[in-house]
Design an enzyme around this catalytic site. Sequence first.
Site, PDB file in Angstrom:
ATOM      1  N   CYS B  38       0.727  -1.289  -0.205  1.00 45.48           N
ATOM      2  CA  CYS B  38       0.117  -0.070   0.017  1.00 45.48           C
ATOM      3  C   CYS B  38       1.155   1.651  -0.003  1.00 45.48           C
ATOM      4  CB  CYS B  38      -0.649   0.202   1.387  1.00 45.48           C
ATOM      5  SG  CYS B  38      -1.713   1.470   1.372  1.00 45.48           S
ATOM      6  N   LYS B  65     -11.140  -8.730   5.513  1.00 47.59           N
ATOM      7  CA  LYS B  65     -10.570  -8.478   7.062  1.00 47.59           C
ATOM      8  C   LYS B  65     -10.494  -8.613   8.144  1.00 47.59           C
ATOM      9  CE  LYS B  65     -10.022  -3.305   4.279  1.00 47.59           C
ATOM     10  NZ  LYS B  65     -11.192  -2.018   3.989  1.00 47.59           N
ATOM     11  N   VAL B  78      -5.377   1.264   5.711  1.00 46.34           N
ATOM     12  CA  VAL B  78      -4.385   1.691   6.474  1.00 46.34           C
ATOM     13  C   VAL B  78      -4.182   2.915   5.348  1.00 46.34           C
ATOM     14  CG1 VAL B  78      -3.468  -1.283   7.461  1.00 46.34           C
ATOM     15  CG2 VAL B  78      -2.978  -0.167   4.674  1.00 46.34           C
ATOM     16  N   GLU B  90      -5.411   7.049   8.503  1.00 47.63           N
ATOM     17  CA  GLU B  90      -5.364   8.305   7.694  1.00 47.63           C
ATOM     18  C   GLU B  90      -3.416   8.604   7.335  1.00 47.63           C
ATOM     19  OE1 GLU B  90      -7.190   9.036   4.485  1.00 47.63           O
ATOM     20  OE2 GLU B  90      -8.204   8.105   6.281  1.00 47.63           O
TER      21      GLU B  90
END
Lengths: 260, 260
Positions: B38, B65, B78, B90
């Site tokens: 990510c 999740k 995430v 965030e």
Amino acid sequence: MRKGLSQLSKMSLLHLKTGSVCPPTTPGLLRCYNMKYCPYAQRTLLVLHAKNIKHEVVNINLMEKPEWFFEKNPLAKVPTLELDGKLMYESLVTCDYLDEVYPEPPLYPRDPWQKGRERCLIELFGKVISSMYKTYRAYAKEDKEEMAETFNEVVNGLAPFEAELKIRGTKFFGGNTPGMLDYILWPFGERFPVVEISARKMLPQTELPLLKSWMQNMKEDRAVKAVYIPPEIHKMYLEDSLSGKPGYDKNYSALLASKV
Amino acid sequence: MRKGLSQLSKMSLLHLKTGSVCPPTTPGLLRCYNMKYCPYAQRTLLVLHAKNIKHEVVNINLMEKPEWFFEKNPLAKVPTLELDGKLMYESLVTCDYLDEVYPEPPLYPRDPWQKGRERCLIELFGKVISSMYKTYRAYAKEDKEEMAETFNEVVNGLAPFEAELKIRGTKFFGGNTPGMLDYILWPFGERFPVVEISARKMLPQTELPLLKSWMQNMKEDRAVKAVYIPPEIHKMYLEDSLSGKPGYDKNYSALLASKV
């Protein structure tokens, strides 16, 4: 200057568009590029008023943007702040800047983790905003099923904020007076009645009693009063917008008065 | 612990999913919930490393999740930070928090207007990110025309950043060492070669010479090295993702080695 307009703010009422000339700036005077019905720009105006910051407002026609506005902000969006040739944009960026440079009254909690938590809640509120816009679009299509569904999404999205007010046990998210979270949320709070009209349903008193009180309390705040637009006018603007012809300079107040 | 893994970071390598149990936390130790590929979570990891903040990483399977993750973050995304039961999420919120609480090295300019400007550029970079994802999708569809179009969008979106590096005249946006803007942009910079592979075109040296040098310079940074993933592995992960089966725990390095 229009009678009754706050002494803090000098405002050009007409929304400047393609072909216009950018009004000359005044050295040392903060300028906020705005669109009268934009909830994001309203956040910045609220903070300007909450902190008694002298400023001027230049309204921008967002459908026919002035050529010169792209030089102010490559995204050509409001709010944009200008001071002595320096430029800054985005509602959260501008509000955080104002809070840092004009510390009174402080709008964020002092503790950095608590401050971060406020910003998390602001992010979380994004879900409510997107559900509100879905309700508007369902209203435009007169799709009753979708209206009911999206309205429920708004109510569910508000649940964590009702819970937060309960945990805090204060009149505002900020305590006895509004803080940054209150001012960032408020432009959408001001438009909750439009969502209620669009969905032909009221936000439930039993599920959201503290948020309903919050809305009443916010309306008594000096900064909120300075930039408040009543639901009936929001509704007229919304209907024009949804039909593709936002009435930036339409005299909705006069239209409203003529209907009474 | 995997050999060669930074001493700053204790990492659970497998991505925890539905049915898993949340690993117990350690008092006083910052935890970052992450997904290995990510780019947003990578921003937070970069800041953690840049500031030498001791932390642990818990990887989350974002397709399945864990139930307990929704209690950590109602958006279940995430990065999420946890410290002694307190939670924050965030990428920008967590990075700003870390910069405030761990001041060395400072990652933002001291001047609040300059700091605001950095945050404006971060917002502006959003256009590049959305063009990058469009290029990936065009690649998945093997739509050559769309690949070329979206690639041009990426190049055009990067122009203001090339111009900014020219104005600043420094190695990094932050000066002689990377600052917040460098670390916020980098996870996407690390993936530019994947965009090049997807579009079967190179970012033009003539148009973006300073950004190309920036990419080389960033790869020499200690924090970047600590969380760096090479383009070939990003590409394999992307292809699995685009087919709906992201290989969170797949040993791409081994696959790559077997191909050599």
